[in-house]
Design a protein around this motif. Structure first.
Motif, PDB file in Angstrom:
ATOM      1  N   LEU A 154      26.854  60.016 -77.335  1.00 48.05           N
ATOM      2  CA  LEU A 154      26.247  59.728 -76.037  1.00 48.05           C
ATOM      3  C   LEU A 154      26.790  60.617 -74.936  1.00 48.05           C
ATOM      4  N   ARG A 155      28.097  60.858 -74.987  1.00 53.53           N
ATOM      5  CA  ARG A 155      28.700  61.728 -73.961  1.00 53.53           C
ATOM      6  C   ARG A 155      28.081  63.112 -74.012  1.00 53.53           C
ATOM      7  N   LEU A 156      27.866  63.591 -75.228  1.00 57.59           N
ATOM      8  CA  LEU A 156      27.249  64.904 -75.366  1.00 57.59           C
ATOM      9  C   LEU A 156      25.858  64.914 -74.730  1.00 57.59           C
ATOM     10  N   LEU A 157      25.116  63.846 -74.984  1.00 56.63           N
ATOM     11  CA  LEU A 157      23.775  63.764 -74.387  1.00 56.63           C
ATOM     12  C   LEU A 157      23.876  63.733 -72.860  1.00 56.63           C
ATOM     13  N   GLN A 158      24.811  62.932 -72.378  1.00 57.52           N
ATOM     14  CA  GLN A 158      24.934  62.791 -70.921  1.00 57.52           C
ATOM     15  C   GLN A 158      25.319  64.115 -70.263  1.00 57.52           C
ATOM     16  N   MET A 159      26.097  64.905 -70.983  1.00 59.95           N
ATOM     17  CA  MET A 159      26.527  66.202 -70.466  1.00 59.95           C
ATOM     18  C   MET A 159      25.319  67.100 -70.139  1.00 59.95           C
ATOM     19  N   LEU A 160      24.211  66.884 -70.867  1.00 58.74           N
ATOM     20  CA  LEU A 160      23.065  67.779 -70.710  1.00 58.74           C
ATOM     21  C   LEU A 160      22.165  67.405 -69.536  1.00 58.74           C
ATOM     22  N   VAL A 161      22.266  66.133 -69.116  1.00 61.29           N
ATOM     23  CA  VAL A 161      21.212  65.615 -68.248  1.00 61.29           C
ATOM     24  C   VAL A 161      20.998  66.439 -66.972  1.00 61.29           C
ATOM     25  N   VAL A 162      22.066  66.659 -66.207  1.00 59.67           N
ATOM     26  CA  VAL A 162      21.869  67.293 -64.904  1.00 59.67           C
ATOM     27  C   VAL A 162      21.257  68.694 -65.026  1.00 59.67           C
ATOM     28  N   PRO A 163      21.864  69.606 -65.802  1.00 59.39           N
ATOM     29  CA  PRO A 163      21.231  70.936 -65.885  1.00 59.39           C
ATOM     30  C   PRO A 163      19.838  70.915 -66.502  1.00 59.39           C
ATOM     31  N   LEU A 164      19.611  69.976 -67.422  1.00 58.43           N
ATOM     32  CA  LEU A 164      18.289  69.922 -68.059  1.00 58.43           C
ATOM     33  C   LEU A 164      17.218  69.496 -67.058  1.00 58.43           C
TER      34      LEU A 164
ATOM     35  N   LEU B 170      13.554  86.341 -59.085  1.00 59.69           N
ATOM     36  CA  LEU B 170      14.784  86.322 -59.886  1.00 59.69           C
ATOM     37  C   LEU B 170      15.257  84.874 -60.090  1.00 59.69           C
ATOM     38  N   LEU B 171      15.188  84.105 -58.989  1.00 60.02           N
ATOM     39  CA  LEU B 171      15.574  82.690 -59.099  1.00 60.02           C
ATOM     40  C   LEU B 171      14.686  81.967 -60.110  1.00 60.02           C
ATOM     41  N   ARG B 172      13.385  82.228 -60.017  1.00 59.91           N
ATOM     42  CA  ARG B 172      12.463  81.576 -60.957  1.00 59.91           C
ATOM     43  C   ARG B 172      12.863  81.919 -62.387  1.00 59.91           C
ATOM     44  N   ARG B 173      13.152  83.212 -62.602  1.00 58.75           N
ATOM     45  CA  ARG B 173      13.487  83.616 -63.968  1.00 58.75           C
ATOM     46  C   ARG B 173      14.835  83.034 -64.387  1.00 58.75           C
ATOM     47  N   PHE B 174      15.750  82.939 -63.419  1.00 58.62           N
ATOM     48  CA  PHE B 174      17.058  82.356 -63.724  1.00 58.62           C
ATOM     49  C   PHE B 174      16.886  80.915 -64.245  1.00 58.62           C
ATOM     50  N   PHE B 175      16.079  80.130 -63.507  1.00 62.75           N
ATOM     51  CA  PHE B 175      15.926  78.730 -63.927  1.00 62.75           C
ATOM     52  C   PHE B 175      15.144  78.616 -65.228  1.00 62.75           C
ATOM     53  N   ALA B 176      14.187  79.549 -65.432  1.00 64.02           N
ATOM     54  CA  ALA B 176      13.445  79.513 -66.706  1.00 64.02           C
ATOM     55  C   ALA B 176      14.412  79.798 -67.859  1.00 64.02           C
ATOM     56  N   GLY B 177      15.331  80.749 -67.619  1.00 63.06           N
ATOM     57  CA  GLY B 177      16.317  81.073 -68.655  1.00 63.06           C
ATOM     58  C   GLY B 177      17.242  79.894 -68.902  1.00 63.06           C
ATOM     59  N   LEU B 178      17.684  79.276 -67.792  1.00 63.23           N
ATOM     60  CA  LEU B 178      18.578  78.118 -67.925  1.00 63.23           C
ATOM     61  C   LEU B 178      17.875  76.998 -68.700  1.00 63.23           C
ATOM     62  N   PHE B 179      16.596  76.819 -68.400  1.00 63.37           N
ATOM     63  CA  PHE B 179      15.833  75.765 -69.070  1.00 63.37           C
ATOM     64  C   PHE B 179      15.762  76.040 -70.584  1.00 63.37           C
ATOM     65  N   ALA B 180      15.487  77.297 -70.923  1.00 58.65           N
ATOM     66  CA  ALA B 180      15.395  77.638 -72.351  1.00 58.65           C
ATOM     67  C   ALA B 180      16.729  77.351 -73.043  1.00 58.65           C
ATOM     68  N   VAL B 181      17.820  77.725 -72.368  1.00 55.38           N
ATOM     69  CA  VAL B 181      19.146  77.495 -72.970  1.00 55.38           C
ATOM     70  C   VAL B 181      19.430  75.997 -73.089  1.00 55.38           C
ATOM     71  N   MET B 182      19.071  75.260 -72.040  1.00 52.73           N
ATOM     72  CA  MET B 182      19.348  73.819 -72.078  1.00 52.73           C
ATOM     73  C   MET B 182      18.536  73.123 -73.170  1.00 52.73           C
ATOM     74  N   MET B 183      17.310  73.610 -73.379  1.00 49.26           N
ATOM     75  CA  MET B 183      16.497  73.010 -74.454  1.00 49.26           C
ATOM     76  C   MET B 183      17.166  73.254 -75.802  1.00 49.26           C
ATOM     77  N   ARG B 184      17.667  74.483 -75.974  1.00 56.76           N
ATOM     78  CA  ARG B 184      18.361  74.776 -77.233  1.00 56.76           C
ATOM     79  C   ARG B 184      19.578  73.887 -77.404  1.00 56.76           C
ATOM     80  N   MET B 185      20.329  73.734 -76.296  1.00 56.81           N
ATOM     81  CA  MET B 185      21.528  72.900 -76.382  1.00 56.81           C
ATOM     82  C   MET B 185      21.153  71.469 -76.735  1.00 56.81           C
ATOM     83  N   THR B 186      20.063  70.983 -76.120  1.00 57.17           N
ATOM     84  CA  THR B 186      19.650  69.611 -76.403  1.00 57.17           C
ATOM     85  C   THR B 186      19.310  69.480 -77.885  1.00 57.17           C
TER      86      THR B 186
END
Ligand code: ASP
Length: 451
Positions: free
Chosen positions: A53-63, A215-231
């Motif tokens: 659960l902690r691992l899941l909770q760790m993802l919430v904010v950036p996701l 650049l910001l848009r692409r930054f968040f799109a990249g972050l989203f892709a990474v967060m999905m992988r992490m999830t």
């Protein structure tokens, strides 16, 4: 030999947890084993589940942040979307809301959690819920909620895990990233005269601002892709977490734990069925002027894929193809469906509401109408913020739980049956997206004379 899929592992883990836990529980009850020994085994199970659960909770904010910003900025120039965008978003929010109301009615009808004993109340997870002002007028409670949605400091909201203000800020940030990326020179620089994008008057400052926003848009799109992988990576550990929670419930509570979860799963399932077999077909028939059966047939490959993968994002290519087969023009589908896969999740919205009301019932909390309204509202926001991947809705549930003062660790209660419910709700999510495409296509082809 065929490799087992994750959901098979989850099922095996559930079975194993029950298989070890139930005999232990019986042994403790009959006195064959000391009760403390069995309690220790149950606690070990819980500790294991809590790690997951902690691992899941760790993802919430950036996701949440990256999913929402990417969803909003992915809509392109918000001004150009005009009528199409407005209608699509209104449809999405409207159907999700109807889904939530269906879920809330079903919980109040079946009361799956009343008197249920899932064995967490006396454990750490069961820290007394801090019930939101129990009295108070519905209007007052909603007003307080609205006020609380505006963060005084978005970074603090993120650090404190305050989801609603974070969701609000992320949407606004997304809107303004789009606005700056698509701004015209005369908006940025008042000296600018008649101006078209890319023409000579595009001053270096404006061009720089635009590329910064891109650049910001692409930054968040990249972050989203990474967060999905992490999830997805964390979700791979679900069998361990599910095993732990199952062992805990079975050893600690015995069969009683399963009866309650079965009734809860049935409640979600029935409410989803009402939405998929009654509400959405009526919408298709009367707003989309399309035969529900014909449409469902055309959508079948996408629906089956959604069911087996539990991912509306993963299903998206098939959803696009099937809706085209069902007569939706590509230019409508290619806008409505990707947006829908991100923000329109009727099944998830319904499930969030049912699950949180169930948990509240388990905790013996009697939620007032106002508090149920808060659950409905936050379930809607949570479904908008959930990514279209397996168990994303479960990760987002902390938003709804914290809105009514329930401990976020209570998610552990319902993990054991989550996969099967995820498969069902994802199918409803995809079906609802496709219905939106039919309805929007109908109105785009036959626009109202005035707007
Ligand atoms: N799995 C769902 C989807 O992809 C999201 C959720 O977990 O509810 O649509």
């Amino acid at each position: 030999m065929k490799r087992l899929e994750l959901h098979h592992w989850i099922l095996l883990a559930m079975g194993l947890g029950a298989l070890i836990g139930l005999p232990l529980n019986l042994a403790a009850e009959s006195g064959a084993l000391p009760a403390e020994t069995v309690a220790t085994v149950a606690d070990v199970g819980k500790a294991l589940g809590d790690l997951f659960l902690r691992l899941l909770q760790m993802l919430v904010v950036p996701l949440i942040v990256s999913s929402l910003i990417t969803g909003v900025t992915g809509m392109g120039d918000l001004r150009k979307l005009g009528r199409l965008g407005g209608r699509t978003v209104a449809f999405y929010l409207g159907t999700s809301f109807v889904a939530i109301v269906t879920g809330v009615l079903m919980v109040n009808l079946l009361n799956p959690g009343v008197g249920a004993d899932l064995g967490l109340l006396e454990a750490g997870a069961g820290a007394a819920p801090n019930v939101v002002e129990s009295g108070g007028h519905v209007g007052q409670i909603l007003w307080a909620q609205l006020e609380g949605m505006i963060p005084k400091n978005p970074l603090k909201a993120a650090a404190d895990g305050d989801m609603l203000p974070l969701i609000f800020f992320s949407i606004v940030l997304g809107v303004f990233i789009s606005a700056v990326e698509h701004q015209r020179g005369d908006e940025a620089d008042e000296a600018g005269g008649p101006y078209r994008e890319g023409d000579a008057q595009d001053s270096p400052e404006v061009a720089e601002e635009r590329s910064g926003a891109a650049l910001l848009r692409r930054f968040f799109a990249g972050l989203f892709a990474v967060m999905m992988r992490m999830t997805l990576a964390v979700i791979r550990l679900a069998p361990i977490g599910v095993f732990g929670f199952m062992l805990y419930a079975a050893a600690g509570r015995g069969l009683a734990a399963f009866e309650a979860l079965g009734l809860y799963a049935l409640t979600v399932f029935l409410a989803l069925a009402v939405h998929a077999f009654v509400t959405l077909p009526l919408i298709l028939r009367f707003l989309g002027h399309r035969s529900p059966i014909g449409h469902a047939k055309a959508m079948m490959p996408a629906l089956l894929t959604a069911f087996s993968t539990a991912s509306s994002n993963g299903t998206l290519p098939l959803t696009l193809q099937c809706t085209e087969r069902s007569g939706v023009p590509n230019e409508v589908g290619s806008f409505v469906l990707p947006l829908g896969a991100t923000i329109n999740m009727d099944g998830t919205a319904l499930y969030e509401a049912v699950a949180v009301l169930f948990i509240a019932q388990v905790y013996g909390m009697d939620l007032s109408l106002g508090q149920q309204a808060i659950v409905a509202l936050t379930a809607l926001l949570a479904s908008v913020g959930a990514a279209g991947i397996p168990h994303a809705g479960t990760v987002m549930m902390v938003v709804v739980l914290s809105a009514v003062g329930l401990p976020t660790t209570a998610v552990g209660l319902i993990l054991a049956v989550d996969r099967i419910l995820d498969m069902c709700r994802t199918t409803v999510n995809v079906f609802s997206d496709s219905c939106a495409a039919v309805v929007v296509a109908h109105y785009a082809a036959d626009p109202a004379p005035t707007d």
